[in-house]
Design an enzyme around this catalytic site. Structure first.
Site, mmCIF file in Angstrom:
data_model
loop_
_atom_site.group_PDB
_atom_site.id
_atom_site.type_symbol
_atom_site.label_atom_id
_atom_site.label_comp_id
_atom_site.label_asym_id
_atom_site.label_seq_id
_atom_site.Cartn_x
_atom_site.Cartn_y
_atom_site.Cartn_z
ATOM 1 N N GLY A 90 1.006 -3.551 4.967
ATOM 2 C CA GLY A 90 0.761 -3.380 3.539
ATOM 3 C C GLY A 90 1.732 -4.155 2.668
ATOM 4 O O GLY A 90 1.512 -4.331 1.471
ATOM 5 N N ASP A 250 3.533 3.914 14.506
ATOM 6 C CA ASP A 250 3.401 2.556 13.979
ATOM 7 C C ASP A 250 4.746 1.838 13.975
ATOM 8 O O ASP A 250 4.803 0.636 13.709
ATOM 9 C CB ASP A 250 2.802 2.577 12.558
ATOM 10 C CG ASP A 250 3.566 3.480 11.615
ATOM 11 O OD1 ASP A 250 3.753 4.662 11.952
ATOM 12 O OD2 ASP A 250 3.989 3.015 10.544
HETATM 13 P P1 AMP Z 1 6.939 1.953 6.964
HETATM 14 O O1 AMP Z 1 7.274 3.343 6.588
HETATM 15 O O2 AMP Z 1 7.784 0.922 6.269
HETATM 16 O O3 AMP Z 1 6.879 1.758 8.436
HETATM 17 O O4 AMP Z 1 5.459 1.674 6.407
HETATM 18 C C1 AMP Z 1 4.374 2.516 6.665
HETATM 19 C C2 AMP Z 1 3.128 1.897 6.078
HETATM 20 O O5 AMP Z 1 3.228 1.811 4.652
HETATM 21 C C3 AMP Z 1 2.829 0.497 6.555
HETATM 22 O O6 AMP Z 1 1.442 0.355 6.621
HETATM 23 C C4 AMP Z 1 3.420 -0.350 5.456
HETATM 24 O O7 AMP Z 1 2.844 -1.639 5.408
HETATM 25 C C5 AMP Z 1 3.069 0.469 4.217
HETATM 26 N N1 AMP Z 1 3.985 0.201 3.104
HETATM 27 C C6 AMP Z 1 5.282 0.519 3.007
HETATM 28 N N2 AMP Z 1 5.804 0.120 1.834
HETATM 29 C C7 AMP Z 1 4.811 -0.491 1.145
HETATM 30 C C8 AMP Z 1 4.707 -1.118 -0.137
HETATM 31 N N3 AMP Z 1 5.754 -1.221 -0.957
HETATM 32 N N4 AMP Z 1 3.513 -1.632 -0.489
HETATM 33 C C9 AMP Z 1 2.456 -1.546 0.325
HETATM 34 N N5 AMP Z 1 2.480 -0.955 1.522
HETATM 35 C C10 AMP Z 1 3.641 -0.437 1.956
HETATM 36 MG MG MG Z 2 6.546 0.499 9.760
#
Ligand code: AMP
Ligand code: MG
Length: 486
Positions: A90, A250
């Site tokens: 994302g 993930d």
């Molecule tokens: P994470 O917690 O960083 O592993 O992210 C979990 C999910 O949320 C993944 O699909 C990321 O790509 C999405 N994600 C995290 N931060 C953002 C953001 N600022 N904008 C869009 N998607 C995000």
């Molecule tokens: Mg992640």
């Protein structure tokens, strides 16, 4: 364009439903604030060219290098136990796969590169502080000998990113053996897309478990390979006091590399119940829970792979159970072997387990600093126990343990040397990471960040001129919670 990448974008050759092609969204004013020249060279990149304006443009996402095929990968995931069938990149993109000087294939990813079709409500952006944090901790992990993704560059965007308040935006260029996650398999399993599942498994085997292709059951061999790598990885985390903080499926790789540094942290005083992440309310991912949570994640991987393991469901379940059964013994062996080395024992004997557990119990009771206690043991073995004793409220608790320990060490060839190679003097202490981020974010001063990176690149050397970096925080410096900074 002068910067040539030796690329071979194998993931981009997979069918269209594995990803969405998407270019990074250009930013206002790229500025390179960190560039890992040695890593760039190891990857066969033109480090001199990338260190300048062209690198800033590439790593901020304003310039797509020749041969790159940017795409957002699709994946699912269990986040704190709840399943999301569609997460995906994302705010990140796979830019290019390169073949390094060592012949190994690696992904170059940009994190914070703008919105993608997987962004859901998010802005696709990242903030400077958390990207510096990932750079510091992932590079420290690499120097500590832990399998991990690496930080190639951090570029500021010249744009503000709105969180609780506006923050300086940044993009991290990250290098990984691959970005295939447990959640990548869950994505296709949830859609009952067995053809994609098989393609992904074959891709993962070719990349991470080539020997599995020749096994009697290649998919069982792949599962067993992931289980073995993760068992070892989690043990290595525990040996250095690392707490990942968001072990969602993930965020668990098939390669066995540590990935997705968010609210992760190293503990100071040894306490197995330590939780530092501000979002981990139930302590699901506490220090000592990590092996159990890894096993839980691997069970989700096994579930996703079931249709490939055998035609009959019952037979598949049996194979999955048998493979998962290998996790606990593999973890325990790696865990105790590593702690044996940390107390100077090269080849562990069965009775050493009790010696290790006894020391850890005393450290927890006494609030001993995890890193300093182990680092001081090499001197304690040679008769100078001062620094080790200083970690215990009641030094007698160490003395009474050390009697049996010294007797055991009499059978070891060079325990002091083994201990100095197994117990780092320097870890990325939270208060130092925080101070480096504050200086960069608040005062545009990157010197504390650079100084910290330099010390952490040589964690097993004493570096007496940098003794302050080895100390635990003073009470007023303690960081009680870490944030993921999305
Ligand atoms: P994470 O917690 O960083 O592993 O992210 C979990 C999910 O949320 C993944 O699909 C990321 O790509 C999405 N994600 C995290 N931060 C953002 C953001 N600022 N904008 C869009 N998607 C995000
Ligand atoms: Mg992640």
């Amino acid at each position: 364009m002068s910067t040539r990448f030796f690329f071979d974008n194998s993931y981009a050759r997979l069918p269209a439903r594995f990803y969405i092609r998407q270019a990074p969204i250009a930013v206002a004013a790229p500025r390179l604030v960190f560039f890992n020249a040695p890593l760039a060279e190891a990857l066969g990149l033109d480090a001199a060219a990338l260190a300048g304006a062209e690198g800033a443009a590439i790593f901020a996402g304003n310039l797509v290098p020749d041969g790159a095929e940017p795409l957002a990968m699709a994946y699912a995931g269990h986040q704190f136990g709840g399943f999301s069938p569609r997460l995906g990149d994302g705010r990140a993109l796979l830019i290019v796969e390169v073949i390094g000087r060592d012949g190994q294939r690696r992904d170059i990813h940009l994190k914070g590169s703008g919105r993608t079709p997987y962004s859901r409500g998010g802005d696709g952006r990242a903030v400077l502080g958390p990207m510096l944090r990932e750079a510091i901790i992932s590079e420290a992990m690499a120097a500590l000998g832990v399998p991990t993704t690496r930080a190639l560059a951090v570029a500021m965007t010249g744009e503000a990113v709105l969180r609780e308040k506006p923050q300086p935006g940044a993009v991290l260029a990250r290098v990984a053996a691959s970005h295939i996650r447990v959640g990548s398999f869950q994505y296709f399993a949830a859609q009952e897309d067995q053809e994609a599942l098989k393609l992904l498994a074959d891709f993962a085997i070719a990349r991470h478990d080539p020997a599995a292709a020749r096994a009697e059951n290649p998919y069982v061999a792949l599962l067993s390979g992931v289980i073995a790598r993760q068992a070892k990885l989690i043990a290595t985390w525990l040996h250095i006091g690392f707490i990942h903080g968001v072990m969602n499926t993930d965020n668990m790789t098939i390669s066995g590399e540590t990935i997705d540094y968010g609210p992760c942290a190293f503990m100071d005083a040894y306490d197995p119940a330590t939780v530092l992440s501000s979002i981990d309310h139930g302590g699901r991912y506490a220090y000592a829970n990590q092996p159990r949570m890894a096993q839980w994640n691997l069970a989700r991987l096994a579930e996703a792979l079931l249709p490939l393991l055998a035609e009959q469901e019952e037979a598949a379940l049996e194979l999955a159970q048998a493979a998962l059964g290998a996790f606990a013994p593999a973890f325990e062996a790696a865990y105790f072997d590593g702690f044996a080395r940390k107390i100077g024992i090269a080849a562990r004997m069965p009775e050493d387990t009790a010696l290790i557990e006894d020391l850890l119990r005393r450290m927890a009771e006494q609030g001993a600093d995890f890193t300093l206690t182990f680092r001081a043991l090499a001197n304690a073995a040679a008769g100078d126990a001062g620094a080790a004793r200083a970690q215990f409220t009641d030094p007698g608790a160490l003395d009474s343990w050390a009697e049996g320990w010294r007797a055991r060490l009499a059978q070891e060839a060079d325990p002091a040397r083994l201990m100095r190679a197994s117990n780092p003097a320097f870890i990325p202490r939270n208060h130092l990471v925080e101070a480096a981020i504050r200086a960069a974010e608040d005062r545009d001063d990157f010197r504390p960040f650079e100084a910290l990176m330099a010390v952490l690149a040589r964690p097993f050397e004493d570096q007496p001129e940098h003794a302050a970096f080895a100390s635990p925080p003073k009470p007023e410096e303690r960081v009680l919670a870490t944030f993921c900074g999305t």
